[in-house]
Design a protein around this motif. Sequence first.
Motif, PDB file in Angstrom:
ATOM      1  N   GLY A 139       0.827  -1.196   0.000  1.00 34.22           N
ATOM      2  CA  GLY A 139       0.000   0.000   0.000  1.00 34.22           C
ATOM      3  C   GLY A 139       0.865   1.252   0.000  1.00 34.22           C
ATOM      4  O   GLY A 139       2.017   1.237  -0.432  1.00 34.22           O
ATOM      5  N   ILE A 140       0.322   2.338   0.521  1.00 33.70           N
ATOM      6  CA  ILE A 140       1.007   3.627   0.527  1.00 33.70           C
ATOM      7  C   ILE A 140       1.031   4.194   1.943  1.00 33.70           C
ATOM      8  O   ILE A 140      -0.020   4.304   2.597  1.00 33.70           O
ATOM      9  CB  ILE A 140       0.307   4.637  -0.413  1.00 33.70           C
ATOM     10  CG1 ILE A 140       0.324   4.110  -1.855  1.00 33.70           C
ATOM     11  CG2 ILE A 140       0.971   6.011  -0.341  1.00 33.70           C
ATOM     12  CD1 ILE A 140      -0.501   4.936  -2.813  1.00 33.70           C
ATOM     13  N   ASP A 141       2.212   4.500   2.427  1.00 35.48           N
ATOM     14  CA  ASP A 141       2.369   5.205   3.710  1.00 35.48           C
ATOM     15  C   ASP A 141       1.731   4.451   4.871  1.00 35.48           C
ATOM     16  O   ASP A 141       1.206   5.053   5.799  1.00 35.48           O
ATOM     17  CB  ASP A 141       1.787   6.620   3.594  1.00 35.48           C
ATOM     18  CG  ASP A 141       2.213   7.518   4.748  1.00 35.48           C
ATOM     19  OD1 ASP A 141       3.292   7.276   5.330  1.00 35.48           O
ATOM     20  OD2 ASP A 141       1.451   8.454   5.077  1.00 35.48           O
ATOM     21  N   SER A 148      -6.072   1.089   9.988  1.00 34.34           N
ATOM     22  CA  SER A 148      -6.164   1.941   8.798  1.00 34.34           C
ATOM     23  C   SER A 148      -7.479   1.677   8.081  1.00 34.34           C
ATOM     24  O   SER A 148      -8.065   0.594   8.196  1.00 34.34           O
ATOM     25  CB  SER A 148      -5.007   1.640   7.839  1.00 34.34           C
ATOM     26  OG  SER A 148      -3.769   1.962   8.421  1.00 34.34           O
ATOM     27  N   LEU A 149      -7.950   2.663   7.324  1.00 34.06           N
ATOM     28  CA  LEU A 149      -9.004   2.420   6.355  1.00 34.06           C
ATOM     29  C   LEU A 149      -8.304   1.720   5.201  1.00 34.06           C
ATOM     30  O   LEU A 149      -7.540   2.341   4.470  1.00 34.06           O
ATOM     31  CB  LEU A 149      -9.657   3.721   5.899  1.00 34.06           C
ATOM     32  CG  LEU A 149     -10.668   3.587   4.765  1.00 34.06           C
ATOM     33  CD1 LEU A 149     -11.871   2.750   5.191  1.00 34.06           C
ATOM     34  CD2 LEU A 149     -11.112   4.949   4.266  1.00 34.06           C
ATOM     35  N   TYR A 150      -8.547   0.438   5.061  1.00 33.27           N
ATOM     36  CA  TYR A 150      -7.708  -0.414   4.227  1.00 33.27           C
ATOM     37  C   TYR A 150      -7.472   0.142   2.827  1.00 33.27           C
ATOM     38  O   TYR A 150      -8.419   0.460   2.108  1.00 33.27           O
ATOM     39  CB  TYR A 150      -8.325  -1.816   4.122  1.00 33.27           C
ATOM     40  CG  TYR A 150      -7.520  -2.747   3.246  1.00 33.27           C
ATOM     41  CD1 TYR A 150      -6.334  -3.304   3.719  1.00 33.27           C
ATOM     42  CD2 TYR A 150      -7.917  -3.018   1.946  1.00 33.27           C
ATOM     43  CE1 TYR A 150      -5.570  -4.133   2.919  1.00 33.27           C
ATOM     44  CE2 TYR A 150      -7.151  -3.845   1.132  1.00 33.27           C
ATOM     45  CZ  TYR A 150      -5.983  -4.396   1.627  1.00 33.27           C
ATOM     46  OH  TYR A 150      -5.228  -5.204   0.821  1.00 33.27           O
ATOM     47  N   ASP A 151      -6.202   0.296   2.488  1.00 32.02           N
ATOM     48  CA  ASP A 151      -5.716   0.718   1.182  1.00 32.02           C
ATOM     49  C   ASP A 151      -6.072   2.164   0.841  1.00 32.02           C
ATOM     50  O   ASP A 151      -5.915   2.576  -0.307  1.00 32.02           O
ATOM     51  CB  ASP A 151      -6.208  -0.210   0.070  1.00 32.02           C
ATOM     52  CG  ASP A 151      -5.268  -0.216  -1.134  1.00 32.02           C
ATOM     53  OD1 ASP A 151      -4.069  -0.460  -0.931  1.00 32.02           O
ATOM     54  OD2 ASP A 151      -5.720   0.048  -2.259  1.00 32.02           O
ATOM     55  N   MET A 152      -6.522   2.921   1.852  1.00 36.43           N
ATOM     56  CA  MET A 152      -6.861   4.313   1.569  1.00 36.43           C
ATOM     57  C   MET A 152      -6.244   5.306   2.546  1.00 36.43           C
ATOM     58  O   MET A 152      -5.573   6.247   2.135  1.00 36.43           O
ATOM     59  CB  MET A 152      -8.382   4.489   1.480  1.00 36.43           C
ATOM     60  CG  MET A 152      -8.958   3.936   0.185  1.00 36.43           C
ATOM     61  SD  MET A 152     -10.719   4.282  -0.056  1.00 36.43           S
ATOM     62  CE  MET A 152     -11.421   2.855   0.764  1.00 36.43           C
ATOM     63  N   SER A 204      -7.251   4.014  -5.093  1.00 35.13           N
ATOM     64  CA  SER A 204      -7.062   2.760  -4.370  1.00 35.13           C
ATOM     65  C   SER A 204      -7.235   1.561  -5.299  1.00 35.13           C
ATOM     66  O   SER A 204      -7.481   1.705  -6.502  1.00 35.13           O
ATOM     67  CB  SER A 204      -8.078   2.671  -3.230  1.00 35.13           C
ATOM     68  OG  SER A 204      -9.374   2.372  -3.744  1.00 35.13           O
ATOM     69  N   LYS A 205      -7.130   0.370  -4.722  1.00 34.47           N
ATOM     70  CA  LYS A 205      -7.361  -0.861  -5.495  1.00 34.47           C
ATOM     71  C   LYS A 205      -8.825  -1.004  -5.898  1.00 34.47           C
ATOM     72  O   LYS A 205      -9.168  -1.877  -6.694  1.00 34.47           O
ATOM     73  CB  LYS A 205      -6.926  -2.081  -4.678  1.00 34.47           C
ATOM     74  CG  LYS A 205      -7.743  -2.340  -3.438  1.00 34.47           C
ATOM     75  CD  LYS A 205      -7.182  -3.468  -2.597  1.00 34.47           C
ATOM     76  CE  LYS A 205      -7.421  -4.817  -3.214  1.00 34.47           C
ATOM     77  NZ  LYS A 205      -6.957  -5.923  -2.333  1.00 34.47           N
ATOM     78  N   PHE A 206      -9.697  -0.141  -5.346  1.00 30.27           N
ATOM     79  CA  PHE A 206     -11.132  -0.197  -5.635  1.00 30.27           C
ATOM     80  C   PHE A 206     -11.548   0.842  -6.674  1.00 30.27           C
ATOM     81  O   PHE A 206     -12.717   1.216  -6.750  1.00 30.27           O
ATOM     82  CB  PHE A 206     -11.933   0.025  -4.350  1.00 30.27           C
ATOM     83  CG  PHE A 206     -11.527  -0.870  -3.214  1.00 30.27           C
ATOM     84  CD1 PHE A 206     -11.760  -2.235  -3.259  1.00 30.27           C
ATOM     85  CD2 PHE A 206     -10.883  -0.352  -2.093  1.00 30.27           C
ATOM     86  CE1 PHE A 206     -11.380  -3.064  -2.206  1.00 30.27           C
ATOM     87  CE2 PHE A 206     -10.496  -1.165  -1.039  1.00 30.27           C
ATOM     88  CZ  PHE A 206     -10.737  -2.532  -1.096  1.00 30.27           C
ATOM     89  N   SER A 207     -10.609   1.316  -7.475  1.00 35.68           N
ATOM     90  CA  SER A 207     -10.916   2.361  -8.448  1.00 35.68           C
ATOM     91  C   SER A 207     -11.891   1.866  -9.512  1.00 35.68           C
ATOM     92  O   SER A 207     -12.058   0.664  -9.724  1.00 35.68           O
ATOM     93  CB  SER A 207      -9.635   2.848  -9.125  1.00 35.68           C
ATOM     94  OG  SER A 207      -9.127   1.853  -9.997  1.00 35.68           O
TER      95      SER A 207
END
Length: 250
Positions: A139-141, A148-152, A204-207
Amino acid sequence: MKKLLMMAAMVSMLVGCGGQKEDPNTIVLFDGTSLEGWRGYGKDHVPSRWSIEDGCLKFKGSGGGEAQTGEGGDIIYAAQKFKNFELELEWKISKGGNSGIFYLAQEVKNDKGGWEPIYVSAPECQVLDNERHPDAKLGIDGNRQSSSLYDMIPAKPQNSKPAGEWNKVKIMVYKGTVVHFQNDVPVVEYHLWTPQWTEMLQKSKFSEEKWPVAFNLLNNCGGENHEGYIGFQDHGDDVWFRNIKVKVLE
């Protein structure tokens, strides 16, 4: 007077642990003794890998990661959907473990008649062994680390306790504002159904390009009434939950 004080203390303990409402707006989802109200996502029963152990809701891992087995799978509290609420619980993860807490979830079928994964409709508060699981470095940061709010959105400060120790989580959802608390510290805040929410999904991966079904559902998560189920993830690893309750905010 001494007897009255002892009786009051006993009542307080029973109300806090025995599955009864602490106040008119608080609902105990799991009291340590019963799985009443729970079932598997897309199922009519609780999968056998979910059980009660020492007053905790436990998932016994299969070791297969997200490749869920027939006796496993994600679970939801299906007795009620929630809209504006505070969800409180404690979780403990095994070494190298991964799981998640879902909210505003829907049960969604795909065009082949099967079930879409629960995370295509529900934001996920990550449950993770940050020290060992590779997701912690993806992921990022740090936006795949615990709470975390996963992947966001990364949980900051990252104050999770190590695998095998209990972490306390509170998730507040109120008229689109969402806050994750980890061990009594606010670590994530965001706002649903806004241009900023759509922008986060697109990164995110949900784009929309990568996963259009997930993008459309998450962009309007909670559906028409902005409410949904609370659920826990089978990610193939041992995980424990306890003291699960919701305060309804109306």
